[in-house]
Motif scaffolding. Structure first.
Motif, PDB file in Angstrom:
ATOM      1  N   ASN A  58       0.830  -1.212   0.000  1.00 19.36           N
ATOM      2  CA  ASN A  58       0.000   0.000   0.000  1.00 19.36           C
ATOM      3  C   ASN A  58       0.868   1.268   0.000  1.00 19.36           C
ATOM      4  N   ILE A  59       1.959   1.193  -0.743  1.00 15.77           N
ATOM      5  CA  ILE A  59       2.880   2.327  -0.906  1.00 15.77           C
ATOM      6  C   ILE A  59       3.186   2.498  -2.391  1.00 15.77           C
ATOM      7  N   ILE A  60       2.982   3.711  -2.883  1.00 15.22           N
ATOM      8  CA  ILE A  60       3.417   4.092  -4.236  1.00 15.22           C
ATOM      9  C   ILE A  60       4.800   4.733  -4.058  1.00 15.22           C
ATOM     10  N   PRO A  61       5.879   4.045  -4.440  1.00 16.00           N
ATOM     11  CA  PRO A  61       7.216   4.557  -4.114  1.00 16.00           C
ATOM     12  C   PRO A  61       7.584   5.877  -4.782  1.00 16.00           C
ATOM     13  N   ALA A  62       7.171   6.077  -6.037  1.00 20.97           N
ATOM     14  CA  ALA A  62       7.628   7.259  -6.783  1.00 20.97           C
ATOM     15  C   ALA A  62       6.575   7.672  -7.808  1.00 20.97           C
ATOM     16  N   ALA A  63       6.765   8.867  -8.371  1.00 23.63           N
ATOM     17  CA  ALA A  63       5.789   9.433  -9.306  1.00 23.63           C
ATOM     18  C   ALA A  63       5.557   8.537 -10.521  1.00 23.63           C
ATOM     19  N   GLU A  64       6.590   7.805 -10.963  1.00 28.52           N
ATOM     20  CA  GLU A  64       6.425   6.935 -12.135  1.00 28.52           C
ATOM     21  C   GLU A  64       5.585   5.695 -11.824  1.00 28.52           C
ATOM     22  N   ASP A  65       5.245   5.512 -10.548  1.00 27.43           N
ATOM     23  CA  ASP A  65       4.466   4.347 -10.144  1.00 27.43           C
ATOM     24  C   ASP A  65       2.973   4.638 -10.000  1.00 27.43           C
ATOM     25  N   VAL A  66       2.527   5.776 -10.522  1.00 26.93           N
ATOM     26  CA  VAL A  66       1.110   6.154 -10.425  1.00 26.93           C
ATOM     27  C   VAL A  66       0.718   6.937 -11.683  1.00 26.93           C
ATOM     28  N   TYR A  67      -0.497   6.675 -12.178  1.00 26.54           N
ATOM     29  CA  TYR A  67      -0.932   7.283 -13.445  1.00 26.54           C
ATOM     30  C   TYR A  67      -1.082   8.799 -13.353  1.00 26.54           C
ATOM     31  N   ASP A  68      -1.390   9.333 -12.161  1.00 31.02           N
ATOM     32  CA  ASP A  68      -1.575  10.783 -11.996  1.00 31.02           C
ATOM     33  C   ASP A  68      -1.038  11.175 -10.615  1.00 31.02           C
ATOM     34  N   PRO A  69       0.254  11.454 -10.524  1.00 25.75           N
ATOM     35  CA  PRO A  69       0.864  11.737  -9.220  1.00 25.75           C
ATOM     36  C   PRO A  69       0.177  12.863  -8.456  1.00 25.75           C
ATOM     37  N   GLN A  70      -0.231  13.913  -9.173  1.00 29.09           N
ATOM     38  CA  GLN A  70      -0.849  15.070  -8.522  1.00 29.09           C
ATOM     39  C   GLN A  70      -2.138  14.687  -7.797  1.00 29.09           C
ATOM     40  N   ALA A  71      -2.918  13.817  -8.432  1.00 28.32           N
ATOM     41  CA  ALA A  71      -4.204  13.406  -7.854  1.00 28.32           C
ATOM     42  C   ALA A  71      -4.021  12.587  -6.577  1.00 28.32           C
ATOM     43  N   TRP A  72      -2.847  12.012  -6.384  1.00 27.55           N
ATOM     44  CA  TRP A  72      -2.597  11.125  -5.245  1.00 27.55           C
ATOM     45  C   TRP A  72      -1.758  11.769  -4.143  1.00 27.55           C
ATOM     46  N   GLU A  73      -1.435  13.048  -4.301  1.00 28.20           N
ATOM     47  CA  GLU A  73      -0.514  13.718  -3.371  1.00 28.20           C
ATOM     48  C   GLU A  73      -0.899  13.594  -1.898  1.00 28.20           C
ATOM     49  N   THR A  74      -2.201  13.684  -1.611  1.00 27.65           N
ATOM     50  CA  THR A  74      -2.640  13.679  -0.217  1.00 27.65           C
ATOM     51  C   THR A  74      -3.108  12.297   0.249  1.00 27.65           C
ATOM     52  N   ASP A  75      -3.017  11.307  -0.623  1.00 29.61           N
ATOM     53  CA  ASP A  75      -3.444   9.960  -0.275  1.00 29.61           C
ATOM     54  C   ASP A  75      -2.399   9.279   0.608  1.00 29.61           C
ATOM     55  N   ALA A  76      -2.865   8.456   1.551  1.00 30.10           N
ATOM     56  CA  ALA A  76      -1.952   7.769   2.474  1.00 30.10           C
ATOM     57  C   ALA A  76      -0.921   6.904   1.751  1.00 30.10           C
ATOM     58  N   LEU A  77      -1.240   6.435   0.541  1.00 29.46           N
ATOM     59  CA  LEU A  77      -0.329   5.575  -0.207  1.00 29.46           C
ATOM     60  C   LEU A  77       0.852   6.345  -0.804  1.00 29.46           C
ATOM     61  N   PHE A  78       0.683   7.678  -0.919  1.00 29.12           N
ATOM     62  CA  PHE A  78       1.688   8.466  -1.645  1.00 29.12           C
ATOM     63  C   PHE A  78       2.187   9.671  -0.843  1.00 29.12           C
ATOM     64  N   ARG A  79       1.669   9.855   0.357  1.00 28.58           N
ATOM     65  CA  ARG A  79       2.116  10.982   1.171  1.00 28.58           C
ATOM     66  C   ARG A  79       3.620  10.877   1.467  1.00 28.58           C
ATOM     67  N   PRO A  80       4.279  12.024   1.639  1.00 25.88           N
ATOM     68  CA  PRO A  80       5.730  12.005   1.893  1.00 25.88           C
ATOM     69  C   PRO A  80       6.127  11.134   3.091  1.00 25.88           C
ATOM     70  N   GLU A  81       5.311  11.161   4.152  1.00 22.83           N
ATOM     71  CA  GLU A  81       5.653  10.378   5.353  1.00 22.83           C
ATOM     72  C   GLU A  81       5.637   8.867   5.049  1.00 22.83           C
ATOM     73  N   SER A  82       4.673   8.442   4.221  1.00 16.36           N
ATOM     74  CA  SER A  82       4.576   7.023   3.851  1.00 16.36           C
ATOM     75  C   SER A  82       5.787   6.607   3.028  1.00 16.36           C
ATOM     76  N   ARG A  83       6.101   7.420   2.057  1.00 14.68           N
ATOM     77  CA  ARG A  83       7.225   7.103   1.167  1.00 14.68           C
ATOM     78  C   ARG A  83       8.551   7.151   1.922  1.00 14.68           C
ATOM     79  N   ALA A  84       8.635   8.047   2.906  1.00 11.88           N
ATOM     80  CA  ALA A  84       9.855   8.134   3.717  1.00 11.88           C
ATOM     81  C   ALA A  84      10.055   6.845   4.522  1.00 11.88           C
ATOM     82  N   GLN A  85       8.951   6.294   5.036  1.00  9.99           N
ATOM     83  CA  GLN A  85       9.057   5.030   5.769  1.00  9.99           C
ATOM     84  C   GLN A  85       9.492   3.894   4.846  1.00  9.99           C
TER      85      GLN A  85
END
Length: 258
Positions: free
Chosen positions: A149-176
Motif C-alpha cells: 500500500n505504498i506508491i514509491p515514486a511518481a512513475e508508479d502512479v498514473y496521476d501523481p498530482q491526484a494522489w498527493e494527499t493519499d496515504a499511499l503516496f504521502r511524503p511520510e509514507s514514502r519516507a518510511q
C-alpha cells in the motif's frame, strides 16, 4: 530457480477459480496471498494442498488476512509482525522455505489520513523496519513480499498530482518505505526495470481504471543482500486482472537463482 509470487486476491473464496487457474499456469514454488478475507479455519486449504502446496494462513473474519503457500515444507512460522502484542489485525505471516526466510505482508492502507488509520500505518511500517533490521543480523537470505500500500515514486502512479494527499503516496509514507530500503534492502522490480513506465499492479474497479490503464504500483518484493545476490527476474503478470471476477490487483513474480 525459485519462483515466488505475491498477489492480493481480494477474497480467496470469491476468487478461488481465478487463483487456482493462475497457479496451474504459472506454477510458482511459493505464493504469497493478501486480503484473503476469511478466518484461518475457513481458508480453502484443501484446494491448494491438492496442487501440492503446504499452507501457512493467518486469517480473520471478512477483512485482511494473509497466506504463504509453498511446494516445499513451510517451517518456523511467525504469524504476526512483532512489536505490538495488542495488534490483532491479520497482516503478516513469515516462514522458512528452502533456506529462505519469506514473509507475506498486507501493509495497512492508512486512509482516511485524518483518522487513527494513518498513524497506525506509519507505526506498522516502523515495526516492519525494526523487524527487518533483526532479520538482516542473521545474514540469511530473506524476501519480504506483498501489498505494501505504498506508491514509491511518481512513475508508479498514473496521476501523481491526484494522489498527493493519499496515504499511499504521502511524503511520510514514502519516507518510511525509503527507510526500509536504506537498511540495505533491494526493491526487486525497480532494480531490474528502473525505467519501465505503466508498470502497475493495481487498478481500481471504479471509473474504468483498468481499460484506461490508470493504475498504481503498490505490490513489492524487498530482498536482503543475500537474496538480492540471487535475483534473476521480477515481473508483473497483468493477465489475471483482465479475467472475469478479477481481483483489483495482479500477481508479481520474483525469480531467484538456486
Amino acid at each position: 530457480m525459485v519462483k515466488i509470487a505475491t498477489w492480493n486476491v481480494n477474497s480467496a473464496k470469491a476468487r478461488l477459480p481465478n487463483i487456482l487457474g493462475w497457479l496451474d499456469r504459472a506454477s510458482p514454488d511459493v505464493v504469497l496471498l493478501q486480503e484473503i478475507k476469511c478466518e484461518t479455519a475457513s481458508f480453502p486449504k484443501g484446494d491448494f494442498e491438492a496442487m501440492g502446496y503446504n499452507c501457512a494462513v493467518v486469517g480473520q473474519k471478512s477483512y485482511n488476512g494473509v497466506a504463504l503457500l509453498a511446494k516445499q515444507p513451510v517451517e518456523d512460522i511467525l504469524d504476526h509482525l512483532p512489536g505490538s502484542p495488542d495488534d490483532v489485525q491479520a497482516r503478516y505471516v513469515e516462514a522458512t522455505v528452502g533456506g529462505i526466510r519469506i514473509a507475506s505482508i498486507y501493509l495497512p492502507n492508512g486512509n482516511p489520513v485524518g483518522t487513527e488509520k494513518y498513524p497506525y500505518k506509519l507505526a506498522w511500517m516502523e515495526r516492519l523496519r525494526q523487524h527487518a533490521q533483526g532479520l538482516l543480523k542473521t545474514e540469511r537470505p530473506f524476501v519480504l513480499g506483498g501489498d505494501y500500500n505504498i506508491i514509491p515514486a511518481a512513475e508508479d502512479v498514473y496521476d501523481p498530482q491526484a494522489w498527493e494527499t493519499d496515504a499511499l503516496f504521502r511524503p511520510e509514507s514514502r519516507a518510511q518505505f525509503r527507510a526500509l530500503l536504506n537498511l540495505g534492502l533491494t526493491e526487486a522490480f525497480r532494480a531490474l526495470h528502473p525505467d519501465e513506465q505503466h508498470a502497475y499492479t493495481f487498478w481500481d474497479y471504479q471509473a474504468g481504471r483498468w481499460p484506461r490503464d490508470q493504475g498504481i504500483r503498490i505490490d513489492h518484493f524487498l530482498l536482503s543482500p543475500q537474496a538480492a545476490d540471487r535475483l534473476v527476474e521480477c515481473r508483473i503478470d497483468k493477465g489475471p486482472r483482465a479475467e472475469e471476477k478479477a481481483s483489483d490487483h495482479t500477481p508479481v513474480v520474483l525469480e531467484l537463482a538456486d
